[in-house]
Scaffold this motif. Sequence first.
Motif, PDB file in Angstrom:
ATOM      1  N   THR A   1      49.293 -29.480  89.819  1.00 44.06           N
ATOM      2  CA  THR A   1      49.984 -28.193  89.834  1.00 44.06           C
ATOM      3  C   THR A   1      50.486 -27.814  88.444  1.00 44.06           C
ATOM      4  O   THR A   1      51.167 -26.806  88.288  1.00 44.06           O
ATOM      5  N   GLY A   2      50.145 -28.625  87.447  1.00 50.83           N
ATOM      6  CA  GLY A   2      50.580 -28.344  86.076  1.00 50.83           C
ATOM      7  C   GLY A   2      49.645 -27.421  85.332  1.00 50.83           C
ATOM      8  O   GLY A   2      50.015 -26.853  84.296  1.00 50.83           O
ATOM      9  N   ARG A   3      48.417 -27.273  85.834  1.00 51.11           N
ATOM     10  CA  ARG A   3      47.431 -26.391  85.203  1.00 51.11           C
ATOM     11  C   ARG A   3      46.916 -25.408  86.236  1.00 51.11           C
ATOM     12  O   ARG A   3      46.801 -25.737  87.413  1.00 51.11           O
ATOM     13  N   PRO A   4      46.589 -24.202  85.806  1.00 50.19           N
ATOM     14  CA  PRO A   4      46.032 -23.239  86.766  1.00 50.19           C
ATOM     15  C   PRO A   4      44.695 -23.724  87.314  1.00 50.19           C
ATOM     16  O   PRO A   4      43.929 -24.394  86.615  1.00 50.19           O
ATOM     17  N   HIS A   5      44.430 -23.397  88.551  1.00 49.84           N
ATOM     18  CA  HIS A   5      43.168 -23.764  89.185  1.00 49.84           C
ATOM     19  C   HIS A   5      42.439 -22.484  89.586  1.00 49.84           C
ATOM     20  O   HIS A   5      43.055 -21.552  90.120  1.00 49.84           O
ATOM     21  N   PRO A   6      41.133 -22.413  89.344  1.00 46.71           N
ATOM     22  CA  PRO A   6      40.398 -21.175  89.647  1.00 46.71           C
ATOM     23  C   PRO A   6      40.581 -20.670  91.068  1.00 46.71           C
ATOM     24  O   PRO A   6      40.709 -19.463  91.289  1.00 46.71           O
ATOM     25  N   ALA A   7      40.589 -21.561  92.052  1.00 49.93           N
ATOM     26  CA  ALA A   7      40.717 -21.111  93.443  1.00 49.93           C
ATOM     27  C   ALA A   7      42.067 -20.461  93.683  1.00 49.93           C
ATOM     28  O   ALA A   7      42.182 -19.481  94.428  1.00 49.93           O
TER      29      ALA A   7
ATOM     30  N   ALA B   1      39.439 -17.210  77.530  1.00 46.65           N
ATOM     31  CA  ALA B   1      40.486 -18.040  76.928  1.00 46.65           C
ATOM     32  C   ALA B   1      41.580 -18.392  77.931  1.00 46.65           C
ATOM     33  O   ALA B   1      42.214 -19.445  77.819  1.00 46.65           O
ATOM     34  N   VAL B   2      41.797 -17.532  78.934  1.00 46.98           N
ATOM     35  CA  VAL B   2      42.821 -17.808  79.946  1.00 46.98           C
ATOM     36  C   VAL B   2      42.508 -19.120  80.668  1.00 46.98           C
ATOM     37  O   VAL B   2      43.418 -19.846  81.080  1.00 46.98           O
ATOM     38  N   TYR B   3      41.231 -19.424  80.805  1.00 48.92           N
ATOM     39  CA  TYR B   3      40.823 -20.616  81.542  1.00 48.92           C
ATOM     40  C   TYR B   3      40.758 -21.874  80.670  1.00 48.92           C
ATOM     41  O   TYR B   3      40.448 -22.950  81.173  1.00 48.92           O
ATOM     42  N   ASN B   4      41.055 -21.740  79.381  1.00 47.84           N
ATOM     43  CA  ASN B   4      40.938 -22.906  78.505  1.00 47.84           C
ATOM     44  C   ASN B   4      41.891 -24.026  78.896  1.00 47.84           C
ATOM     45  O   ASN B   4      41.612 -25.198  78.642  1.00 47.84           O
ATOM     46  N   ASN B   5      43.026 -23.669  79.510  1.00 43.41           N
ATOM     47  CA  ASN B   5      43.979 -24.682  79.953  1.00 43.41           C
ATOM     48  C   ASN B   5      43.936 -24.909  81.457  1.00 43.41           C
ATOM     49  O   ASN B   5      44.789 -25.606  82.006  1.00 43.41           O
ATOM     50  N   ALA B   6      42.963 -24.315  82.116  1.00 43.09           N
ATOM     51  CA  ALA B   6      42.830 -24.475  83.562  1.00 43.09           C
ATOM     52  C   ALA B   6      42.030 -25.739  83.879  1.00 43.09           C
ATOM     53  O   ALA B   6      41.535 -26.430  82.983  1.00 43.09           O
ATOM     54  N   THR B   7      41.895 -26.022  85.164  1.00 46.50           N
ATOM     55  CA  THR B   7      41.164 -27.217  85.572  1.00 46.50           C
ATOM     56  C   THR B   7      39.657 -27.050  85.409  1.00 46.50           C
ATOM     57  O   THR B   7      38.909 -28.020  85.530  1.00 46.50           O
ATOM     58  N   ALA B   8      39.199 -25.819  85.150  1.00 48.37           N
ATOM     59  CA  ALA B   8      37.785 -25.560  84.844  1.00 48.37           C
ATOM     60  C   ALA B   8      37.716 -24.360  83.918  1.00 48.37           C
ATOM     61  O   ALA B   8      38.489 -23.417  84.056  1.00 48.37           O
ATOM     62  N   THR B   9      36.786 -24.404  82.974  1.00 46.05           N
ATOM     63  CA  THR B   9      36.630 -23.298  82.032  1.00 46.05           C
ATOM     64  C   THR B   9      35.764 -22.202  82.653  1.00 46.05           C
ATOM     65  O   THR B   9      35.019 -22.439  83.607  1.00 46.05           O
ATOM     66  N   LEU B  10      35.861 -21.002  82.088  1.00 44.20           N
ATOM     67  CA  LEU B  10      35.056 -19.867  82.528  1.00 44.20           C
ATOM     68  C   LEU B  10      33.888 -19.698  81.567  1.00 44.20           C
ATOM     69  O   LEU B  10      34.085 -19.515  80.368  1.00 44.20           O
ATOM     70  N   ASN B  11      32.680 -19.755  82.111  1.00 46.36           N
ATOM     71  CA  ASN B  11      31.467 -19.713  81.298  1.00 46.36           C
ATOM     72  C   ASN B  11      30.656 -18.483  81.695  1.00 46.36           C
ATOM     73  O   ASN B  11      29.903 -18.501  82.674  1.00 46.36           O
ATOM     74  N   LEU B  12      30.850 -17.392  80.949  1.00 47.65           N
ATOM     75  CA  LEU B  12      30.158 -16.144  81.251  1.00 47.65           C
ATOM     76  C   LEU B  12      28.694 -16.266  80.870  1.00 47.65           C
ATOM     77  O   LEU B  12      28.349 -16.868  79.863  1.00 47.65           O
ATOM     78  N   ARG B  13      27.830 -15.674  81.702  1.00 48.07           N
ATOM     79  CA  ARG B  13      26.395 -15.709  81.416  1.00 48.07           C
ATOM     80  C   ARG B  13      25.814 -14.310  81.579  1.00 48.07           C
ATOM     81  O   ARG B  13      26.347 -13.470  82.309  1.00 48.07           O
ATOM     82  N   SER B  14      24.699 -14.088  80.902  1.00 41.44           N
ATOM     83  CA  SER B  14      24.028 -12.793  80.959  1.00 41.44           C
ATOM     84  C   SER B  14      23.204 -12.685  82.243  1.00 41.44           C
ATOM     85  O   SER B  14      22.952 -13.670  82.941  1.00 41.44           O
ATOM     86  N   ARG B  15      22.749 -11.472  82.501  1.00 40.07           N
ATOM     87  CA  ARG B  15      21.930 -11.254  83.699  1.00 40.07           C
ATOM     88  C   ARG B  15      20.698 -12.150  83.694  1.00 40.07           C
ATOM     89  O   ARG B  15      20.363 -12.755  84.719  1.00 40.07           O
TER      90      ARG B  15
END
Length: 263
Positions: free
Chosen positions: A12-18, A203-217
């Motif tokens: 509970t110390g880091r944000p979680h995507p869900a 960058a918001v997800y850099n301290n979360a339990t998983a990073t956000l990896n955007l991809r192209s179409r």
Amino acid sequence: MENGFRAEEIDTGRPHPARIYDYLLGGKDNYEVDRKAADALATAAPEVRIGVRANRAFMRRAVRHVVGSGVRQILDIGTGLPTSPNVHEIAQEVAPDVRIAYVDNDPIVNTHANALLSRSGATSVVLADLRDPRAVLDHPDVRRVIDFGQPVALLLVAVLHFLTEAEKPAEVVATLRDALPAGSYVVLSHATGDFADRSDAQAVYNNATATLNLRSRSEIERFFDGFELEEPGLVQVPFWRPDAPVPPRSAEIGFYGGVARRG
């Protein structure tokens, strides 16, 4: 101990995507750290709240479509916190005999799902990680409800963007695909930066339990290798077979979605 983990093992110390997603949808199963991250995400990407709602609506339409096409089994990986209507509720409105296995790697998701879902033989809730697809496929509670000799609808909704390239998402999807017989479907959505620079959102997800990896179409389309995309192909989620007027600002929504069939 619950399902093999202790309460103190829940991070509970880091944000979680869900839990971020739950807050953005207006849910209550989240912590202050998740709410702060979600608010920062909405500042960085103002369309995010309409985006997550549109993504959820895409999932509902896609589930109705695959069940209407005859599939009676759903493997939902990265299910997130229960949000009514849940996948089993949507599916069983179309066909009451649909069986669903929910899989997530967050113990909090697992606990809430077990508390809220019917413990009938038609559903199971599994604590496992998409990064280890073989363990998901072989899990006894997945095998209890899913017969891989019959068509399965695989749901990968807003989850693959939490896998880095080093975690080999294409190989993960290929392992899952190869377990599915002909007539199966994949329902997939994925975040993108195609419509705006979303590096601040990442960058918001850099301290979360998983990073956000955007991809192209084109990068996301490769996850459908071995499947045949159904019309209208891979599109922004509000534009996948809409059953109502699309929401304002839909053209800004940074989620692609598609449904494909294994021949």
